[in-house]
Design a protein around this motif. Structure first.
Motif: not given
Length: 569
Positions: A147-152, A238-239, A423-430, A443-449
């Motif tokens: 999930i994290i890698l999908q943000g990149v 959060m959209a 910062a969290v919108t650059f590589y979003p997990a959502v 997913r948003h909580l994962l972005e913040q963490s």
């Protein structure tokens, strides 16, 4: 003359306040509720007796700019900022400060429980759910890593991450987990036991699906790190466009429609220290502040553990009010921010006087200053630590103007929440395709963490690291830690894909094969390049040896052994 003398003496009494007098000033306001002033704010009766007692300063008095008193002293800062937990210096260890064993075990338990409940019902003969196997902690970590890698690695459809089409293929995803397995975990991902839910006793019924995990992670935000003195409070969106009774519309936000939360962040770094999800009338604020409005109770609930320690809170005009600032003064906490001129208990003539560009009008009430400054339009602010002094600043066009110090400080310290949101919108997990609101919140909580862990990692890192580099290194650490050699793989791995078995597989050095241009080509050693010389510059060393499996250049000794036995960044 009596009125002028009274204002002069009141100002002098404010100047004489020392740090030791700040508590007496706060105590004196206990007897005067913010809404129970003995005289009309902004009025100045000639019949009032002239006195220098501090209680005289509890009424709004116009400030003579030619004889303005200096800024009131700040409350002594007694906080102990910094990281409060010990961990290894690698990306995964910092993320595990927030997604600790308790959080992962909760997700594993509830996901398996929910899957068994759903599979107990009749299924179609060829349903992919029939291939379900209970998840483990390792599975959940690999799932989170993807999930994290999908943000990149952004793609419009989730299934495209496992496609074999050479134009858009990303083979690494298939080497970690099959698309069937990933989609099944996403399907049954759960965070609460539906059978034990009771609306009458649940602390947040509207967030019942995510509440326990949400509270655990946010509690880790607070206990892991203590912020610096300057903090900011603002709202985040959060959209989300699903069907929710507490969905919010904020025209000034980029998302416009979504789930709103109140956030407290460190001003300098954007570290998210506390957050409260807004769910309408059922929003879970601290019950101690239930008698106040939403704006006041949200700030006090977020900052409650930091009160009485000399912190300084920056707020915008949604939160700033004399009522809030009076309470913060009693709790030995400073504050400043923009304010709406028609707020209750503001000076009656605050928004009526017309100003020319560059002009300032100010009123003083104890430790609190109300200021209007005319720029292109009126800028209204409240502060407990500033006076009416100005400093020279340059506009975008290069023109030098005089700007109030409170405006300069506000611009520097108010951006903590905006910095985190950006910062969290650059590589979003959502992802937009996520329809379940509680999975989107997770997913948003994962972005913040991930953002918080990046801040902590960067503070202790000797070399600078970008946010994007940190994210893919995080994914590599997860795969190295939790992926086993028996995981399914499809075909030969592409040379540019990070090898998850770099520290566990068998590797052999070989000479770099010749090319059409060079018979003896060389490559830069990745281990040597991770070092710096005495001048702080990167070391560059060429080698004719490389590892075919990892497809990286390495010196024969000792770099080849170093690269395959420890983490090198």
């Amino acid at each position: 003359m009596a009125s002028a003398s009274r204002r002069q003496l009141a100002a002098e009494s404010l100047v004489e306040l020392e740090d030791s007098d700040l508590q007496s000033l706060a105590d004196s306001s206990d007897s005067d509720a913010p809404g129970d002033l003995s005289s009309d704010p902004g009025s100045d009766s000639e019949s009032d007796s002239i006195t220098t007692d501090v209680s005289d300063v509890r009424v709004w008095c116009p400030v003579d700019l030619s004889q303005a008193p200096p800024p009131p002293p700040r409350f002594p800062f007694t906080g102990e900022p910094g990281l409060k937990k010990v961990c290894e210096h690698n990306p995964l260890a910092y993320l595990q400060l927030f997604f600790d064993e308790a959080v992962i075990e909760k997700i594993v338990e509830e996901t398996n429980r929910y899957a068994s409940q759903q599979l107990a019902a009749p299924r179609r003969p060829f349903s992919r759910s029939r291939t379900w196997e209970p998840v483990t902690k390792e599975d959940i970590w690999l799932f989170l890593g993807l999930i994290i890698l999908q943000g990149v690695v952004g793609k419009p459809l989730q299934k495209w991450y496992w496609t074999t089409n050479k134009m858009i293929a990303t083979p690494f995803f298939g080497t970690v987990m099959s698309e069937y397995r990933f989609s099944l975990i996403m399907k049954f991902l759960h965070f609460a036991n539906n059978d034990t839910f009771e609306e009458s006793t649940h602390p947040a019924p509207k967030l019942k699906k995510i509440w326990e995990v949400y509270e655990m992670v946010v509690e880790n935000f607070r206990t892991t790190y203590v912020p610096e003195r300057d903090i900011s409070v603002d709202e985040s969106l959060m959209a989300y466009k699903g069907r929710l009774s507490w969905l919010q519309f904020i025209a000034s936000k980029r998302a416009r429609f979504g789930i709103k939360s109140y956030m407290l962040c460190e001003s300098s770094t954007g570290y998210i220290w506390n957050t409260v999800l807004y769910t309408g009338k059922g929003t879970k604020f601290n019950p101690r502040f239930s008698d106040y409005g939403v704006a006041t109770s949200s700030v006090l609930s977020l900052a409650e553990p930091l009160l009485d320690k000399g912190y300084c809170v920056t707020t915008d005009n949604f939160y700033s009010s004399p009522e809030l600032f009076e309470i913060l003064i009693k709790r030995r906490t400073d504050a400043y921010g923009t304010v709406r001129p028609n707020r209750r208990e503001m000076p009656t003539s605050f928004g009526k006087q017309k100003l020319k560009p560059g002009d300032i009008a100010a009123w003083q009430k104890g430790k609190m200053l109300a200021l209007r400054w005319r720029d292109k339009k009126d800028v209204c602010l409240l502060s407990t630590v500033h006076d009416t002094s100005t400093v020279p600043t340059k506009t975008r066009a290069g023109k030098e103007i005089q700007k109030p110090q409170v405006v300069v400080d506000y611009n520097q310290t108010m951006g903590g929440v905006d910095r985190a949101d950006q910062a969290v919108t650059f590589y979003p997990a959502v992802r937009k395709q996520q329809k379940k609101y509680y999975k989107k919140i997770f997913r948003h909580l994962l972005e913040q963490s991930l953002w918080n862990s990046y801040i902590l990692y960067k503070q202790r890192s000797e070399r600078p690291i970008t946010h994007a580099d940190y994210i893919w290194r995080m994914c590599e650490c997860i795969c190295l830690r939790y992926q086993t050699a028996t995981d399914a793989r499809t075909g030969r791995r592409a040379s540019y894909v990070v090898n998850p078995e770099r520290l566990t597989g068998r590797h052999f050095p070989e000479h770099i094969p010749p090319t059409a241009k060079k018979n003896t080509p060389t490559r830069t050693c990745v281990v040597c390049c991770s070092k710096t010389d005495e001048r702080g510059k990167k070391v560059r060393k060429e080698s004719r040896i490389y590892c075919p499996d990892c497809n990286v250049g390495l010196c024969a000794a000792p770099c080849f052994k170093t690269y395959h036995t420890r983490e090198v960044y």
